[in-house]
Design a protein around this motif. Structure first.
Motif, PDB file in Angstrom:
ATOM      1  N   ASP A 219       0.814  -1.223   0.000  1.00  0.00           N
ATOM      2  CA  ASP A 219       0.000   0.000   0.000  1.00  0.00           C
ATOM      3  C   ASP A 219       0.848   1.273   0.000  1.00  0.00           C
ATOM      4  OD1 ASP A 219       1.038  -0.188   2.533  1.00  0.00           O
ATOM      5  OD2 ASP A 219      -0.875   0.098   3.582  1.00  0.00           O
ATOM      6  N   ARG A 220       2.142   1.136  -0.259  1.00  0.00           N
ATOM      7  CA  ARG A 220       3.024   2.298  -0.251  1.00  0.00           C
ATOM      8  C   ARG A 220       2.611   3.278  -1.355  1.00  0.00           C
ATOM      9  NH1 ARG A 220       8.509   3.496   0.881  1.00  0.00           N
ATOM     10  NH2 ARG A 220       8.817   5.695   0.351  1.00  0.00           N
ATOM     11  N   ALA A 221       2.434   4.543  -0.992  1.00  0.00           N
ATOM     12  CA  ALA A 221       2.088   5.590  -1.955  1.00  0.00           C
ATOM     13  C   ALA A 221       3.307   6.479  -2.159  1.00  0.00           C
ATOM     14  CB  ALA A 221       0.910   6.411  -1.449  1.00  0.00           C
ATOM     15  N   GLN A 223       4.903  10.091  -3.555  1.00  0.00           N
ATOM     16  CA  GLN A 223       4.426  11.466  -3.652  1.00  0.00           C
ATOM     17  C   GLN A 223       5.247  12.290  -4.650  1.00  0.00           C
ATOM     18  OE1 GLN A 223       1.644  12.117  -1.920  1.00  0.00           O
ATOM     19  NE2 GLN A 223       1.766  10.049  -1.056  1.00  0.00           N
ATOM     20  N   GLY A 224       4.670  13.414  -5.059  1.00  0.00           N
ATOM     21  CA  GLY A 224       5.384  14.386  -5.878  1.00  0.00           C
ATOM     22  C   GLY A 224       5.872  13.795  -7.187  1.00  0.00           C
ATOM     23  N   ASP A 225       7.150  14.045  -7.475  1.00  0.00           N
ATOM     24  CA  ASP A 225       7.706  13.578  -8.749  1.00  0.00           C
ATOM     25  C   ASP A 225       8.451  12.259  -8.602  1.00  0.00           C
ATOM     26  OD1 ASP A 225       9.921  14.376  -7.325  1.00  0.00           O
ATOM     27  OD2 ASP A 225      10.792  15.598  -8.922  1.00  0.00           O
ATOM     28  N   ASP A 226       8.179  11.500  -7.532  1.00  0.00           N
ATOM     29  CA  ASP A 226       8.875  10.242  -7.265  1.00  0.00           C
ATOM     30  C   ASP A 226       8.794   9.320  -8.486  1.00  0.00           C
ATOM     31  OD1 ASP A 226       9.577   7.605  -6.273  1.00  0.00           O
ATOM     32  OD2 ASP A 226       9.364   8.431  -4.257  1.00  0.00           O
ATOM     33  N   LEU A 227       9.953   8.931  -9.014  1.00  0.00           N
ATOM     34  CA  LEU A 227       9.992   8.123 -10.235  1.00  0.00           C
ATOM     35  C   LEU A 227       9.324   6.772 -10.079  1.00  0.00           C
ATOM     36  CD1 LEU A 227      13.524   6.606 -10.948  1.00  0.00           C
ATOM     37  CD2 LEU A 227      12.699   7.180  -8.658  1.00  0.00           C
ATOM     38  N   ARG A 228       9.164   6.291  -8.846  1.00  0.00           N
ATOM     39  CA  ARG A 228       8.556   4.979  -8.648  1.00  0.00           C
ATOM     40  C   ARG A 228       7.066   4.962  -8.988  1.00  0.00           C
ATOM     41  NH1 ARG A 228      11.446   4.168  -2.881  1.00  0.00           N
ATOM     42  NH2 ARG A 228      10.860   6.375  -2.839  1.00  0.00           N
ATOM     43  N   GLN A 229       6.469   6.142  -9.149  1.00  0.00           N
ATOM     44  CA  GLN A 229       5.097   6.187  -9.643  1.00  0.00           C
ATOM     45  C   GLN A 229       5.002   5.639 -11.063  1.00  0.00           C
ATOM     46  OE1 GLN A 229       2.663   9.811  -8.291  1.00  0.00           O
ATOM     47  NE2 GLN A 229       4.748  10.606  -8.327  1.00  0.00           N
ATOM     48  N   PHE A 234       6.995  -1.213  -9.707  1.00  0.00           N
ATOM     49  CA  PHE A 234       6.127  -0.789  -8.611  1.00  0.00           C
ATOM     50  C   PHE A 234       4.658  -0.733  -9.032  1.00  0.00           C
ATOM     51  CE2 PHE A 234      10.341   0.394  -7.435  1.00  0.00           C
ATOM     52  CZ  PHE A 234      10.386   0.326  -6.054  1.00  0.00           C
ATOM     53  N   GLN A 235       4.341  -1.347 -10.175  1.00  0.00           N
ATOM     54  CA  GLN A 235       2.962  -1.435 -10.650  1.00  0.00           C
ATOM     55  C   GLN A 235       2.511  -2.892 -10.549  1.00  0.00           C
ATOM     56  OE1 GLN A 235       2.059   1.724 -11.289  1.00  0.00           O
ATOM     57  NE2 GLN A 235       4.225   2.249 -11.050  1.00  0.00           N
ATOM     58  N   GLN A 236       1.272  -3.070 -10.128  1.00  0.00           N
ATOM     59  CA  GLN A 236       0.734  -4.430 -10.065  1.00  0.00           C
ATOM     60  C   GLN A 236       0.459  -4.949 -11.483  1.00  0.00           C
ATOM     61  OE1 GLN A 236       0.872  -6.126  -7.512  1.00  0.00           O
ATOM     62  NE2 GLN A 236       0.583  -4.841  -5.695  1.00  0.00           N
ATOM     63  N   PRO A 237       0.597  -6.279 -11.707  1.00  0.00           N
ATOM     64  CA  PRO A 237       0.864  -7.312 -10.703  1.00  0.00           C
ATOM     65  C   PRO A 237       2.347  -7.526 -10.385  1.00  0.00           C
ATOM     66  CG  PRO A 237       0.500  -8.331 -12.822  1.00  0.00           C
ATOM     67  CD  PRO A 237       0.298  -6.851 -13.032  1.00  0.00           C
ATOM     68  N   ARG A 238       3.233  -6.838 -11.111  1.00  0.00           N
ATOM     69  CA  ARG A 238       4.660  -7.050 -10.854  1.00  0.00           C
ATOM     70  C   ARG A 238       5.042  -6.696  -9.417  1.00  0.00           C
ATOM     71  NH1 ARG A 238       5.704  -4.567 -16.183  1.00  0.00           N
ATOM     72  NH2 ARG A 238       6.512  -6.153 -17.626  1.00  0.00           N
ATOM     73  N   PHE A 239       4.471  -5.600  -8.890  1.00  0.00           N
ATOM     74  CA  PHE A 239       4.841  -5.153  -7.552  1.00  0.00           C
ATOM     75  C   PHE A 239       4.642  -6.280  -6.540  1.00  0.00           C
ATOM     76  CE2 PHE A 239       4.007  -1.731  -4.084  1.00  0.00           C
ATOM     77  CZ  PHE A 239       5.340  -1.741  -3.714  1.00  0.00           C
TER      78      PHE A 239
END
Length: 334
Positions: A219-221, A223-229, A234-239
């Protein structure tokens, strides 16, 4: 701190160094300058004596923070300072590759000023720029080496054929590729090429952008310009697949070594052929606490097989770090 001497430079590097991309703030949701300085000083006090940075990390901000920390710590001769060149940016933060001689000569002066030093220990081309002959870039860097502004030359994100062209004009001491338990593409070509030629690997992304820290939750969110977005890991289902692998690796580390996954990931990396230094990215001094438990032990062949089996069982849709590459220079030949 354990250390190793580079084959092609009179430089001894610690097996663990501090990476400062996140400290620059850009693509990591901002930064706290005072806390960043404390983190760098804490790393140096713990024997993590290699600090790796780059102008593009925060568009000069990371280098400025590193400069403040070096001034506070003093003892410049005890520090291996590594920075980079070859990326330019505009007012909108758009990045492009530029390894031209004129750009390099400007960058070295800007970096020396921001870092508050009169020399750089390892000066690395950040990304290959096909619009400029690799030999020309290498020759410009060798001129800086002979002038005493840099001690050793490195590259980052280069393929073997690019390094081969580069080495025709200048001695190449290091290569800095992405390398960690989850991103092992270099094992097919870059790693054997460098190992056979004594080019030290300074591996970045050792904890795979925090995935291998053991602190990441589903459930980690960000923020801002964080590249992990936008990072496909970090995207399901891979995450979920990667988090499952982390959980099983952590259980293996606890059962067999009394360690945690963060220790296992760093130990695995510095045990790999050709790896001189693993870069540990931290933004808070307490994030450096696990470093002592990485040292003084090693993984045997059975452990390496068990780790690979966990990865194969958990990660059915692996993906590499390709999303981070800046666009090719538009002037590059087709």
């Amino acid at each position: 701190m354990d250390s190793i001497k580079l084959d092609h430079a009179d430089i001894t590097v610690p097996r663990i160094g501090l990476g400062t991309w996140a400290i620059g703030g850009w693509m990591w949701g901002g930064t706290d300058d005072a806390q960043a300085v404390d983190t760098i000083v804490s790393a140096l006090e713990r024997g993590i004596g290699l600090i790796d940075t780059a102008p593009v990390y925060g568009f000069g901000h990371s280098e400025e923070i590193v400069g403040k920390a070096l001034a506070q710590f003093g003892r410049r001769d005890e520090i291996i300072l590594a920075t980079k060149l070859g990326l330019a940016w505009d007012d909108q933060g758009r990045v492009r590759r530029d390894s031209s001689p004129a750009r390099i000569r400007q960058e070295i002066e800007d970096s020396l000023r921001r870092l508050r030093t009169d020399y750089i220990d390892i000066y690395q081309v950040h990304w290959p720029d096909a619009a400029v002959p690799y030999e020309e870039t290498a020759q410009t860097l060798d001129d800086l080496r002979r002038a005493g502004k840099i001690r050793a030359i490195g590259v980052s994100n280069y393929r073997p054929e690019q390094m081969e062209a580069f080495r025709a004009a200048a001695p190449l001491a290091t290569d800095q590729p992405p390398y960690n338990l989850f991103e092992r593409e270099i094992e097919a070509d870059v790693q054997p090429y460098c190992t056979e030629r004594g080019i030290g690997l300074i591996a970045y992304g050792a904890l795979c952008r925090g995935l291998l820290s053991g602190r990441m939750r589903a459930d980690r969110a960000f923020q801002g310009d964080d590249l992990r977005q936008h990072d496909p890991k970090f995207q399901q289902p891979r995450f979920g697949q990667y988090l499952n692998a982390v959980e099983r690796l952590d259980a293996y580390a606890r059962e067999h070594y009394g360690k945690r996954v963060i220790h296992l990931a760093l130990r695995w990396l510095i045990d790999q052929p050709g790896v001189a230094t693993a870069l540990w990215g931290a933004r808070h001094p307490e994030q450096l606490d696990p470093v002592e438990d990485v040292l003084g032990w090693s993984l045997d062949a059975d452990a390496l097989k068990a780790i690979d089996a966990i990865l194969d069982a958990c990660i059915t849709d692996p993906v590499g770090p390709e999303f981070m590459a800046p666009p090719e220079n538009s002037a590059a030949p087709a």
